[in-house]
Design a protein around this motif. Structure first.
Motif, short mmCIF file in Angstrom:
data_model
loop_
_atom_site.label_atom_id
_atom_site.label_comp_id
_atom_site.label_asym_id
_atom_site.label_seq_id
_atom_site.Cartn_x
_atom_site.Cartn_y
_atom_site.Cartn_z
N GLN A 1 -43.07 15.69 55.28
CA GLN A 1 -43.24 14.24 55.36
C GLN A 1 -43.51 13.65 53.98
N LEU A 2 -44.34 14.36 53.19
CA LEU A 2 -44.62 13.88 51.83
C LEU A 2 -43.33 13.86 50.99
N ILE A 3 -42.52 14.93 51.15
CA ILE A 3 -41.26 14.99 50.39
C ILE A 3 -40.36 13.83 50.79
N THR A 4 -40.19 13.64 52.09
CA THR A 4 -39.26 12.59 52.56
C THR A 4 -39.74 11.21 52.13
N VAL B 1 -33.71 13.88 54.14
CA VAL B 1 -34.04 13.90 55.57
C VAL B 1 -35.07 15.01 55.83
N LEU B 2 -35.87 14.80 56.87
CA LEU B 2 -37.01 15.70 57.13
C LEU B 2 -36.60 17.16 57.26
N GLU B 3 -35.50 17.42 57.98
CA GLU B 3 -35.09 18.82 58.18
C GLU B 3 -34.71 19.46 56.85
N ASP B 4 -34.09 18.68 55.97
CA ASP B 4 -33.73 19.19 54.65
C ASP B 4 -34.99 19.46 53.82
N ALA B 5 -35.99 18.59 53.99
CA ALA B 5 -37.27 18.80 53.29
C ALA B 5 -37.90 20.11 53.76
N LYS B 6 -37.82 20.38 55.07
CA LYS B 6 -38.37 21.65 55.56
C LYS B 6 -37.56 22.81 55.02
N GLY B 7 -36.25 22.59 54.89
CA GLY B 7 -35.39 23.64 54.34
C GLY B 7 -35.80 24.01 52.93
N GLU B 8 -36.12 23.00 52.10
CA GLU B 8 -36.50 23.33 50.71
C GLU B 8 -37.84 24.05 50.67
N ALA C 1 -18.19 9.05 59.89
CA ALA C 1 -19.17 9.28 60.97
C ALA C 1 -20.56 9.64 60.43
N LEU C 2 -20.67 9.79 59.10
CA LEU C 2 -21.94 10.24 58.51
C LEU C 2 -23.05 9.21 58.77
N LYS C 3 -24.19 9.71 59.22
CA LYS C 3 -25.30 8.78 59.53
C LYS C 3 -26.23 8.68 58.31
N VAL C 4 -26.19 7.50 57.66
CA VAL C 4 -27.01 7.27 56.46
C VAL C 4 -28.20 6.38 56.84
N GLY C 5 -29.37 6.70 56.31
CA GLY C 5 -30.53 5.86 56.62
C GLY C 5 -31.81 6.50 56.13
N ASP C 6 -32.92 5.99 56.62
CA ASP C 6 -34.25 6.49 56.26
C ASP C 6 -34.39 7.94 56.72
N GLY C 7 -34.62 8.83 55.79
CA GLY C 7 -34.65 10.26 56.10
C GLY C 7 -35.74 10.67 57.07
N SER C 8 -36.71 9.79 57.30
CA SER C 8 -37.78 10.14 58.25
C SER C 8 -37.38 9.80 59.69
N HIS C 9 -36.22 9.15 59.86
CA HIS C 9 -35.79 8.79 61.21
C HIS C 9 -34.93 9.91 61.82
N HIS C 10 -35.08 10.09 63.11
CA HIS C 10 -34.36 11.16 63.81
C HIS C 10 -32.84 10.93 63.73
N GLY C 11 -32.09 12.00 63.49
CA GLY C 11 -30.63 11.93 63.55
C GLY C 11 -29.96 11.51 62.26
N ILE C 12 -30.73 11.10 61.26
CA ILE C 12 -30.13 10.69 59.98
C ILE C 12 -29.67 11.94 59.22
N GLU C 13 -28.47 11.85 58.63
CA GLU C 13 -27.92 13.01 57.90
C GLU C 13 -28.01 12.85 56.38
N MET C 14 -28.04 11.61 55.91
CA MET C 14 -28.12 11.41 54.45
C MET C 14 -29.06 10.25 54.14
N GLY C 15 -30.03 10.49 53.26
CA GLY C 15 -31.01 9.48 52.90
C GLY C 15 -30.59 8.70 51.66
N PRO C 16 -31.54 7.97 51.06
CA PRO C 16 -31.25 7.14 49.90
C PRO C 16 -31.25 7.94 48.60
N LEU C 17 -30.84 7.29 47.52
CA LEU C 17 -31.02 7.85 46.17
C LEU C 17 -32.46 7.59 45.72
#
Ligand code: NAD
Length: 493
Positions: free
Chosen positions: A84-87, A93-100, A306-322
């Motif tokens: 959550q701190l990373i995102t 996105v949260l899952e990617d943050a957990k991945g790192e 079809a890529l879902k762009v948005g706030d990485g802390s929201h469910h289902g988002i695939e790509m967050g902001p710069l």
């Protein structure tokens, strides 16, 4: 919220005189003020780490490893909080943050094997009654300087092995997302790490320059952009430190006509647009051999749409902001430049409007050439460039001529091409039908050419080499009456 100051001697310090705003890139809201350390504050941290070195380096490797075992369990327990701190500060996105975090933990797991990794070499009887052996000893106080794009994983490439080897550590994270490392420092203390072994100083060039020039810093590990990596390498080297400085990248994926294009297109979506392209191992160029390009574009376009762009802390988002408004403008500037220089913009992410966040949509260029700026420079955003090439040899020549040599991949079903590619390509990390070939923690990570300055790669066996120095010992126990003066170079008999 954790205060964004410094962590010295197992305690958060008070704020520094200079501070800088930390911004949530998905909302553009200020979420805190990070302290920017003065030279005096960095000096105090170094003095503290120096005082902790004698006891820590004499702690047995087994007991150092036991602290890391406990730390690993604590990170696993707090993985949601850290993600959550990373995102919040980075935007991924949260899952990617957990991945790192998981990839970072793999280095901790590797470092838990330090009693085995530190073993030296021993030769009995190198001469009559003479034995020789070598040992690997800690350096002293070492420093790590990390980029914004992996606020947990990149520091974890460095400090677990450094402290396992018996060094004490000063971490200088990116000022854009400082909180995850501060939380990690607290977890290290909770795991039983003695005060002063791991310290965090936040800051900018003032803090970095103090680390690069201070006589009590023995080694510097850096990850960031190439101009700064080169500066770190030259400055710290002149000041007598060992340095590993990892820089930027422009990673090519070579797609052969026989490749499984479903596999390649799916791999490209994650590799080019995952974490908004802000990964040093992101694929930013496709070398489409023969007639591959049209088929690949046809596969990529519906996936991009079809890529879902948005706030990485929201469910289902695939790509967050710069990361920042400034970086958003830079990435959009590169897209403008690609259009001006004649590339075909198949998908344009410039006009994505998602509140005040720093969003750019996934962008795709076709008909890019090696003369264009968008081919030559690192964009560090979700912009993929397709270069059409006639054959394998011309594709390989392009990769080998590029200034960067971090990662690359070949997609093919032909073992002969794949084998030749692995051998001949001038790049540090190579994938065969694997788009982002990040080595596991028990191998080492590093690029070639202007992607790395220094001899040793990061983590894995090179990490142990980097954070230790060898001492070779030759010993005999002669009877007193056999001793005599030697005036020639002694040779072993
Ligand atoms: P950056 O070079 O701007 O910053 C990296 C670190 O250097 C930060 O801690 C920053 O505070 C410090 N710094 C920045 N300017 C400085 C200066 N003038 N003097 C002294 N210190 C300075 O990089 P970034 O924007 O945070 O990260 C993105 C870059 O990092 C990209 O180029 C990316 O390719 C690269 N990167 C490389 C790898 C790799 O393994 N090769 C991994 C991750 C990121």
């Amino acid at each position: 919220m954790t205060p964004m100051t410094h962590y010295i001697n197992s305690q958060m310090t008070g704020p520094s005189a200079r501070q800088q705003a930390v911004i949530n890139p998905a909302t553009n809201q200020v979420i805190g003020q990070v302290s920017l350390a003065s030279a005096a504050e960095v000096n105090a941290a170094i003095a503290n780490a120096k005082a902790a070195f004698p006891a820590w380096s004499q702690t047995t490797p087994l007991n150092r490893a036991r602290v890391l075992f406990r730390f690993k369990a604590l990170v696993e327990q707090h993985i949601d909080e850290l993600a959550q701190l990373i995102t919040t500060e980075h935007g991924k996105v949260l899952e990617d943050a957990k991945g790192e975090i998981t990839r970072g933990l793999e280095v901790v797991e590797f470092a838990c094997g330090i009693p085995h990794l530190l073993k030296g070499e021993h030769t009995q009887q190198v001469g009559s009654g003479v034995d020789a052996w070598s040992v690997n000893q800690a350096l002293g106080v070492v420093a790590g300087i990390s980029p914004f794009n992996f606020p947990v994983m990149v520091p974890m490439w460095m400090f677990p092995i450094a402290i396992a080897c018996g060094n004490t550590f000063i971490m200088k994270p990116s000022e854009k997302d400082p909180s995850p490392v501060l939380r990690i420092a607290q977890l290290l203390t909770e795991a039983g790490l003695p005060a002063g072994v791991f310290n965090v100083v936040n800051g900018d060039k003032t803090a970095v320059d103090t680390l690069l020039t201070h006589p009590d810093i023995e080694a510097v590990s850096f990850v960031g952009s190439t101009p700064i990596a080169q500066y770190i390498y030259s400055t710290a080297s002149v000041h007598g430190k060992r340095v590993q400085a990892l820089g930027g990248a422009k990673n090519h994926m070579l797609v052969m006509p026989d490749a499984d294009l479903d596999l390649a297109a799916n791999a490209l979506m994650g590799a080019a647009y995952g974490s908004a392209g802000e990964r040093c191992m992101a694929i930013s160029v496709v070398l489409a051999v023969g007639d591959v390009a049209d088929k690949l574009v046809a596969q990529l376009v519906p996936k991009i749409d079809a890529l879902k762009v948005g706030d990485g802390s929201h469910h289902g988002i695939e790509m967050g902001p710069l990361i920042s408004r400034e970086h958003l403008d830079k990435v959009c500037g590169y897209i403008d430049n690609g259009v001006q220089q004649g590339a075909t913009l198949v998908r344009d992410g410039r006009h994505l409007s998602l509140g005040d966040g720093h969003f750019v949509g996934a962008s795709l260029f076709d008909h890019v050439t090696a003369e264009m700026t968008i081919y030559q420079q690192e964009i560090f955003g979700p912009v993929l460039a397709i270069v059409r090439v006639a054959d394998y040899d011309s594709a390989l020549a392009l990769i080998n001529a590029h200034q960067y040599g971090n990662g690359t991949a070949i997609f093919t079903q032909n073992g002969e091409y794949a084998r030749h590619f692995c051998d001949a390509v001038q790049v540090g990390m190579v994938g065969v039908n694997v788009p982002i070939p990040v080595p596991m923690a028990f191998h080492s990570f590093g690029g070639w050419k202007r992607s790395l300055f220094g001899a040793l790669h990061m983590h894995g066996p090179d990490g142990v080499r980097f954070y230790t120095r060898k001492k070779a010992i030759t010993a005999r126990w002669p009877k007193p009456h056999l001793s005599q003066a030697d005036f020639i170079i002694p040779t072993m008999k």
